[in-house]
Design a protein around this motif. Structure first.
Motif, PDB file in Angstrom:
ATOM      1  N   GLY A   1      -7.168   0.842   2.636  1.00  0.00           N
ATOM      2  CA  GLY A   1      -7.042  -0.224   1.634  1.00  0.00           C
ATOM      3  C   GLY A   1      -8.323  -1.006   1.388  1.00  0.00           C
ATOM      4  O   GLY A   1      -8.688  -1.295   0.244  1.00  0.00           O
TER       5      GLY A   1
ATOM      6  N   GLY B   1      -6.632  -9.427   0.869  1.00  0.00           N
ATOM      7  CA  GLY B   1      -7.931  -8.755   0.708  1.00  0.00           C
ATOM      8  C   GLY B   1      -8.465  -8.764  -0.721  1.00  0.00           C
ATOM      9  O   GLY B   1      -9.612  -9.174  -0.949  1.00  0.00           O
TER      10      GLY B   1
ATOM     11  N   ASP C   1      -6.296 -10.540   5.711  1.00  0.00           N
ATOM     12  CA  ASP C   1      -4.969 -11.029   5.324  1.00  0.00           C
ATOM     13  C   ASP C   1      -4.602 -12.307   6.071  1.00  0.00           C
ATOM     14  O   ASP C   1      -4.031 -13.239   5.498  1.00  0.00           O
ATOM     15  CB  ASP C   1      -3.895  -9.961   5.599  1.00  0.00           C
ATOM     16  CG  ASP C   1      -4.008  -8.775   4.654  1.00  0.00           C
ATOM     17  OD1 ASP C   1      -4.629  -8.928   3.581  1.00  0.00           O
ATOM     18  OD2 ASP C   1      -3.472  -7.701   4.985  1.00  0.00           O
TER      19      ASP C   1
ATOM     20  N   GLY D   1      -5.137  -2.011   6.499  1.00  0.00           N
ATOM     21  CA  GLY D   1      -4.441  -3.191   7.009  1.00  0.00           C
ATOM     22  C   GLY D   1      -3.967  -2.981   8.436  1.00  0.00           C
ATOM     23  O   GLY D   1      -3.726  -3.940   9.167  1.00  0.00           O
ATOM     24  N   GLY D   2      -3.833  -1.746   8.850  1.00  0.00           N
ATOM     25  CA  GLY D   2      -3.314  -1.469  10.188  1.00  0.00           C
ATOM     26  C   GLY D   2      -4.329  -0.847  11.128  1.00  0.00           C
ATOM     27  O   GLY D   2      -4.105  -0.813  12.339  1.00  0.00           O
TER      28      GLY D   2
ATOM     29  N   ASP E   1      -2.018   2.632   0.600  1.00  0.00           N
ATOM     30  CA  ASP E   1      -1.052   3.609   1.091  1.00  0.00           C
ATOM     31  C   ASP E   1      -0.502   4.404  -0.085  1.00  0.00           C
ATOM     32  O   ASP E   1      -0.117   3.824  -1.105  1.00  0.00           O
ATOM     33  CB  ASP E   1       0.095   2.889   1.817  1.00  0.00           C
ATOM     34  CG  ASP E   1      -0.372   2.373   3.170  1.00  0.00           C
ATOM     35  OD1 ASP E   1      -1.482   2.743   3.587  1.00  0.00           O
ATOM     36  OD2 ASP E   1       0.385   1.615   3.787  1.00  0.00           O
TER      37      ASP E   1
ATOM     38  N   ASN F   1     -12.843  -2.264  -1.736  1.00  0.00           N
ATOM     39  CA  ASN F   1     -13.737  -3.413  -1.922  1.00  0.00           C
ATOM     40  C   ASN F   1     -15.150  -2.974  -2.333  1.00  0.00           C
ATOM     41  O   ASN F   1     -15.826  -2.234  -1.610  1.00  0.00           O
ATOM     42  CB  ASN F   1     -13.790  -4.203  -0.602  1.00  0.00           C
ATOM     43  CG  ASN F   1     -14.506  -5.509  -0.741  1.00  0.00           C
ATOM     44  OD1 ASN F   1     -15.707  -5.535  -0.943  1.00  0.00           O
ATOM     45  ND2 ASN F   1     -13.761  -6.590  -0.663  1.00  0.00           N
TER      46      ASN F   1
ATOM     47  N   HIS G   1      -0.722   9.485   9.161  1.00  0.00           N
ATOM     48  CA  HIS G   1      -1.143   8.611   8.058  1.00  0.00           C
ATOM     49  C   HIS G   1      -2.682   8.410   8.055  1.00  0.00           C
ATOM     50  O   HIS G   1      -3.305   8.353   6.990  1.00  0.00           O
ATOM     51  CB  HIS G   1      -0.420   7.273   8.238  1.00  0.00           C
ATOM     52  CG  HIS G   1      -0.689   6.260   7.194  1.00  0.00           C
ATOM     53  ND1 HIS G   1      -0.078   6.279   5.962  1.00  0.00           N
ATOM     54  CD2 HIS G   1      -1.519   5.183   7.175  1.00  0.00           C
ATOM     55  CE1 HIS G   1      -0.511   5.251   5.251  1.00  0.00           C
ATOM     56  NE2 HIS G   1      -1.390   4.575   5.960  1.00  0.00           N
TER      57      HIS G   1
ATOM     58  N   GLU H   1     -11.767 -10.800  -2.142  1.00  0.00           N
ATOM     59  CA  GLU H   1     -12.891 -10.136  -2.817  1.00  0.00           C
ATOM     60  C   GLU H   1     -13.267 -10.891  -4.100  1.00  0.00           C
ATOM     61  O   GLU H   1     -14.440 -11.142  -4.358  1.00  0.00           O
ATOM     62  CB  GLU H   1     -12.547  -8.677  -3.160  1.00  0.00           C
ATOM     63  CG  GLU H   1     -13.703  -8.024  -3.913  1.00  0.00           C
ATOM     64  CD  GLU H   1     -13.546  -6.535  -4.203  1.00  0.00           C
ATOM     65  OE1 GLU H   1     -12.415  -6.024  -4.188  1.00  0.00           O
ATOM     66  OE2 GLU H   1     -14.585  -5.900  -4.471  1.00  0.00           O
TER      67      GLU H   1
HETATM   68  O1  KG4 Z   1      -4.342   1.204   3.319  1.00  0.00           O
HETATM   69  P1  KG4 Z   1      -3.460   0.046   3.136  1.00  0.00           P
HETATM   70  O2  KG4 Z   1      -2.638  -0.048   1.885  1.00  0.00           O
HETATM   71  O3  KG4 Z   1      -2.449  -0.075   4.319  1.00  0.00           O
HETATM   72  C1  KG4 Z   1      -2.599   0.462   5.594  1.00  0.00           C
HETATM   73  O4  KG4 Z   1      -2.546   1.716   5.767  1.00  0.00           O
HETATM   74  O5  KG4 Z   1      -2.812  -0.382   6.504  1.00  0.00           O
HETATM   75  O6  KG4 Z   1      -4.367  -1.238   3.274  1.00  0.00           O
HETATM   76  C2  KG4 Z   1      -3.918  -2.515   2.974  1.00  0.00           C
HETATM   77  C3  KG4 Z   1      -5.021  -3.493   3.352  1.00  0.00           C
HETATM   78  C4  KG4 Z   1      -4.593  -4.939   3.300  1.00  0.00           C
HETATM   79  O7  KG4 Z   1      -5.013  -5.578   4.466  1.00  0.00           O
HETATM   80  C5  KG4 Z   1      -5.332  -5.469   2.076  1.00  0.00           C
HETATM   81  O8  KG4 Z   1      -5.623  -6.859   2.175  1.00  0.00           O
HETATM   82  C6  KG4 Z   1      -6.581  -4.648   2.104  1.00  0.00           C
HETATM   83  O9  KG4 Z   1      -6.138  -3.350   2.467  1.00  0.00           O
HETATM   84  N1  KG4 Z   1      -7.250  -4.579   0.777  1.00  0.00           N
HETATM   85  C7  KG4 Z   1      -8.475  -5.088   0.537  1.00  0.00           C
HETATM   86  C8  KG4 Z   1      -8.743  -4.839  -0.829  1.00  0.00           C
HETATM   87  N2  KG4 Z   1      -7.678  -4.187  -1.367  1.00  0.00           N
HETATM   88  C9  KG4 Z   1      -6.770  -4.038  -0.353  1.00  0.00           C
HETATM   89  N3  KG4 Z   1      -9.359  -5.719   1.345  1.00  0.00           N
HETATM   90  C10 KG4 Z   1     -10.524  -6.108   0.793  1.00  0.00           C
HETATM   91  N4  KG4 Z   1     -10.848  -5.920  -0.498  1.00  0.00           N
HETATM   92  C11 KG4 Z   1     -10.013  -5.296  -1.340  1.00  0.00           C
HETATM   93  N5  KG4 Z   1     -10.339  -5.116  -2.628  1.00  0.00           N
END
Ligand code: KG4
Length: 351
Positions: free
Chosen positions: A284, A192, A179, A149-150, A321, A288, A113, A196
């Motif tokens: 994710g 997140g 989060d 997020g991870g 994701d 931003n 991933h 923002e």
């Molecule tokens: O990539 P993702 O969908 O999942 C993983 O692979 O972990 O990332 C999700 C993360 C969450 O923590 C979410 O709060 C954050 O990305 N996120 C953001 C924004 N959009 C998503 N954090 C800051 N600003 C954003 N615009």
């Protein structure tokens, strides 16, 4: 030679994702989000995620094929995420990927991933012209910054086949930290994107967050102290009865600024020793706009005499994701792909 058409599947966490890709071109990218299902838990509940993946996956694959205008018999290989992620979630995608490959007698590849997030910057939209038969145009070496997020990590990318992790988080990921702070402020999950928005209305200087690991030479990161700082601040503000709307905006601005300052501080230490041509940003949190702006500023500061571009996915949908990035990664690093008859989940897989 025409590039092969791939069916890609990702069920690493709480989004059921299927895509059809050809080379780096995204022919379709379908995501069934489970965000609403997990909202009451303030995070992802693994057994709920697995059940939802089971209910959604077949339809996601069908839609991905339809949107791409491709018949199942035209798919030449399957690329499926084997880790990292939640074991019950990964299991569903792997099962369906293997089943599809067996039915159509095509190879199936196990993908990481994180490699998906890394190579998401190479994805191209489908311009409905004959699929270009050309090399991927990238300048190497590059540094990849994955912020999700991870996971949060810095990766040196020497070429499409060779990458090395230079530093990663020792505890929470950047998105996870945002989060968790959002959860303290009742901003919903994932917080997140809300942080923002609120940060735009706030003053980041009102609550200066500490800068972690400044005395440590490594390029590792740590976000748990920022979370604790936010909790203590919030408790004091609640005790004083001063947690008004503007204060919440200010806290969001300060938390976001604290998280990004930590990343840019470490990157500023790392970059001068790396004669890179590009900085890649995936995951994710890469959606931003403030983070993107800060990184562009940093590149201008570190490399005043040459242009080092920040490469981001062509749409913010590819930051979250998704399966398209898995298909693109399978193609980009195809030299390292081997067909597997049996794919195991690797929930704690690293790059
Ligand atoms: O990539 P993702 O969908 O999942 C993983 O692979 O972990 O990332 C999700 C993360 C969450 O923590 C979410 O709060 C954050 O990305 N996120 C953001 C924004 N959009 C998503 N954090 C800051 N600003 C954003 N615009």
């Amino acid at each position: 030679m025409k590039q092969p058409i791939l069916l890609a599947i990702d069920t690493s966490c709480d989004d059921t994702a299927a895509a059809v890709t050809q080379g780096t071109v995204v022919l379709s990218n379908v995501i069934a989000s489970q965000t609403e299902l997990h909202k009451p838990y303030g995070g992802v509940f693994p057994t709920v995620a697995k059940q939802a993946h089971r209910e959604n996956i077949a339809l996601c694959i069908q839609k991905a094929l339809q949107k791409a205008g491709v018949l199942p018999s035209q798919i030449e290989a399957v690329a499926v995420t084997q880790g990292p992620g939640l074991a019950p979630s990964l299991e569903v995608g792997i099962h369906y990927g293997q089943e599809f490959a067996t039915t159509h007698q095509i190879p199936v590849y196990a993908l990481n991933h994180l490699e998906g997030h890394l190579f998401s910057v190479l994805a191209e939209p489908n311009r409905r012209i004959t699929v270009p038969n050309r090399e991927i145009k990238v300048q190497f070496p590059a540094i990849g910054l994955i912020v999700s997020g991870g996971n949060t990590l810095f990766v040196k990318v020497e070429d499409l086949q060779s990458f090395t992790v230079l530093g990663s988080t020792l505890d929470d990921a950047a998105g996870e930290c945002l989060d968790k702070i959002g959860r303290m402020l009742n901003l919903g999950y994932p917080a997140g994107p809300v942080i923002e928005q609120f940060a735009r209305l706030g003053n980041p200087q009102r609550f200066p967050f500490p800068l972690p690991l400044t005395t440590v030479k490594s390029f590792d990161l740590s976000f748990s102290g920022l979370k604790t700082f936010a909790r203590n601040k919030l408790e004091t503000l609640e005790k004083n009865g001063s947690l008004d709307t503007q204060t919440i905006y200010d806290l969001c601005a300060a938390a976001q600024s604290g998280v990004f300052r930590h990343i840019t501080y470490k990157l500023e230490k790392l970059l001068p020793n790396q004669n890179i041509s590009e900085l890649w940003l995936g995951g994710g949190v890469a959606a931003n706009s403030t983070l993107r702006r800060e990184l562009r500023k940093l590149l201008r500061r570190v490399y005043p005499n040459k242009k080092v571009p920040l490469r981001v996915p062509y749409t913010k949908r590819l930051c979250m994701d998704n399966a398209a990035m898995i298909g693109v990664a399978a193609y980009a690093n195809s030299k390292n792909r081997v067909h597997r008859t049996q794919i195991d989940r690797v929930p704690r897989q690293t790059l």
